[in-house]
Write a protein that holds these residues in place. Structure first.
Motif, PDB file in Angstrom:
ATOM      1  N   THR A  20      43.863  76.491   8.487  1.00 31.23           N
ATOM      2  CA  THR A  20      44.421  76.476   7.137  1.00 31.23           C
ATOM      3  C   THR A  20      43.610  75.526   6.274  1.00 31.23           C
ATOM      4  O   THR A  20      43.466  74.345   6.614  1.00 31.23           O
TER       5      THR A  20
ATOM      6  N   ASN B 196      50.113  86.113   8.907  1.00 34.63           N
ATOM      7  CA  ASN B 196      50.513  85.666  10.232  1.00 34.63           C
ATOM      8  C   ASN B 196      51.156  86.785  11.027  1.00 34.63           C
ATOM      9  O   ASN B 196      50.936  86.917  12.229  1.00 34.63           O
TER      10      ASN B 196
ATOM     11  N   TYR C 203      46.131  69.729   9.027  1.00 32.38           N
ATOM     12  CA  TYR C 203      45.531  71.071   8.993  1.00 32.38           C
ATOM     13  C   TYR C 203      44.014  71.010   9.211  1.00 32.38           C
ATOM     14  O   TYR C 203      43.445  71.883   9.880  1.00 32.38           O
TER      15      TYR C 203
ATOM     16  N   ASN D 186      50.525  83.873   3.299  1.00 32.96           N
ATOM     17  CA  ASN D 186      50.782  83.344   4.624  1.00 32.96           C
ATOM     18  C   ASN D 186      51.587  84.253   5.538  1.00 32.96           C
ATOM     19  O   ASN D 186      51.130  84.624   6.613  1.00 32.96           O
TER      20      ASN D 186
ATOM     21  N   SER E 146      49.625  66.181   5.242  1.00 31.37           N
ATOM     22  CA  SER E 146      49.625  67.568   5.726  1.00 31.37           C
ATOM     23  C   SER E 146      48.208  68.113   5.809  1.00 31.37           C
ATOM     24  O   SER E 146      47.829  68.770   6.786  1.00 31.37           O
TER      25      SER E 146
ATOM     26  N   SER F 242      52.993  67.421  11.868  1.00 28.97           N
ATOM     27  CA  SER F 242      54.186  66.897  12.537  1.00 28.97           C
ATOM     28  C   SER F 242      54.787  65.811  11.652  1.00 28.97           C
ATOM     29  O   SER F 242      54.808  64.629  11.999  1.00 28.97           O
TER      30      SER F 242
ATOM     31  N   MET G  94      45.758  71.230  13.412  1.00 26.31           N
ATOM     32  CA  MET G  94      47.079  70.899  13.950  1.00 26.31           C
ATOM     33  C   MET G  94      48.166  71.244  12.938  1.00 26.31           C
ATOM     34  O   MET G  94      47.946  71.162  11.728  1.00 26.31           O
ATOM     35  N   TRP G  95      49.337  71.610  13.449  1.00 28.60           N
ATOM     36  CA  TRP G  95      50.485  71.816  12.581  1.00 28.60           C
ATOM     37  C   TRP G  95      51.018  70.439  12.166  1.00 28.60           C
ATOM     38  O   TRP G  95      51.159  69.550  13.009  1.00 28.60           O
TER      39      TRP G  95
ATOM     40  N   TYR H 174      51.348  79.310  -0.455  1.00 29.66           N
ATOM     41  CA  TYR H 174      50.855  77.932  -0.376  1.00 29.66           C
ATOM     42  C   TYR H 174      51.013  77.183  -1.697  1.00 29.66           C
ATOM     43  O   TYR H 174      50.154  76.387  -2.075  1.00 29.66           O
TER      44      TYR H 174
END
Length: 396
Positions: free
Chosen positions: A126, A111, A299, A107, A295, A306, A303-304, A234
């Protein structure tokens, strides 16, 4: 056998990007997905030493040699991150939507490389192991939550006849430990293995990294570095406390979870549902199953996550998970019991008063099979939580 993935809907939206990056842990299905979705693209894996050497020594020549009308898939591109600069030049010269498809499984290295070279030119997704909804839509889901916790969610647990315990032991040895050695210099692999097992023993708990370091006989900076590598690969993630200051005495330390319960069970020596049912880790592992699945749902939507938790310093009040929609907070209580109890809503009702939130947004996820709507909120079965994020965001 190709099993449908929920992320395909989001992937379709990303096809206008000149570069599409799919990141995630090893063996989560990235290669299978891109080969199926981009069947006409030329495929190259940078794990192949010959291909890696060509791309690293002559990146411009490598891209020119393999240019075609459809596109190129570069698997595990983190082995040759410098090629991204040459991809940038190609992207800026030629308009070719989704021509470059890149995948990777480390990761922070990826990034950093993507941010430096492809900002504004790449759509990043992801892909984690199977979600509950994906297992259900492919008709391979287990009947009980405990069975899913032990079996885990990695595709090979469903597409091969390998023994689960052998599968995850091999995964930890082959991928986790190998990647760790590539990313950092671990002098004593046995000590790192102990560190990994100690992390598994703290699933769902507040992270006390100094305590883990002390038990391993390593320094706090070393423990921090090792934790970062496990996050980057991960293997595990941290669930932060919610930042709204409803109470000044709130906990500010994150909780630790693994992306996959099968890996965690192997590290904890839990080899069967019978062992799990009697284990003190039954509750934490069920909480891990639900939090990690929420989660995955984020993904898969691109979306991240939240997601947060809330706890006061006196441990008198805790909400296991809070979904923060920005304008709305959705509290989720997670119970490993297979029997519904009216006491499930107790902590959330107190939190409703403190946060001035509506009780109709309360959710309880439990290990049983029935879902109900009650005056204090909704009760969801463990498999019924699989599309919760889609339901909550469908009107946005």
């Amino acid at each position: 056998m190709f099993l449908k993935r929920d992320i395909e809907v989001t992937l379709k939206r990303y096809l206008n990007f000149p570069v599409v990056a799919i990141l995630g842990p090893r063996q989560s299905g990235k290669t299978t997905l891109v080969k199926e979705y981009f069947k006409n693209h030329a495929y190259f894996s940078f794990e192949d030493p010959a291909i890696r050497e060509f791309a690293a020594s002559d990146p411009r020549g490598f891209l020119a040699e393999n240019e075609n009308e459809h596109g190129i898939i570069l698997d595990e591109f983190q082995y040759v991150p410098e090629i991204l600069s040459y991809i940038q030049l190609e992207v800026d010269l030629k308009t070719r939507p989704s021509y470059f498809i890149i995948t990777g499984s480390q990761n922070f290295l990826m990034n950093q490389a993507i941010t430096q070279s492809l900002a504004g030119r790449v759509g990043i997704l992801t892909l984690l192991p199977f979600s509950i909804h994906e297992l259900s839509r492919n008709k391979i889901i287990q009947k009980r939550a405990l069975e899913l916790i032990v079996q885990g969610s990695y595709p090979r647990a469903y597409t091969t006849a390998l023994d689960i315990n052998d599968l995850y032991a091999s995964y930890i040895h082959t991928y986790v430990e190998r990647d760790v050695r590539q990313l950092i210099n671990v002098g004593d692999l046995l000590t790192f293995q102990k560190f990994l097992m100690l992390c598994a023993g703290r699933i769902g708990q507040l992270l006390n990294l100094s305590e883990v370091a002390s038990q391993c006989g390593i320094t706090a900076p070393t423990a921090t570095k090792w934790l970062s590598v496990l996050q980057a690969s991960y293997i595990l993630f941290l669930l932060p406390p919610h930042f709204n200051n409803f109470n000044k005495r709130m906990v500010k330390t994150p909780k630790l979870f693994f992306y996959d319960t099968g890996v965690a069970c192997n590290l904890l020596g839990i080899t069967s549902t019978k062992t799990l049912s009697l284990s003190p880790f039954r509750g934490p592992l069920f909480e891990n199953l639900i939090v990690s699945d929420l989660s995955k749902q984020f993904y898969n939507r691109g979306m991240w996550p939240s997601l947060y938790f809330w706890r006061d310093q006196n441990d008198r009040l805790e909400v296991d998970c809070i979904i923060d929609k920005g304008t709305q907070l959705i509290p989720v209580e997670i119970k490993s019991s297979e029997t519904i109890s009216s006491n499930f809503f107790g902590p959330m009702q107190k939190w409703n008063e403190l946060s001035q939130t509506a009780v109709e947004n309360n959710y309880v996820v439990y290990a049983g099979q029935m879902s109900q709507k009650r005056t204090n909120g909704r009760i969801l079965s463990w498999d019924g939580v699989g599309n919760l994020i889609d339901k909550l965001y469908s009107g946005d």
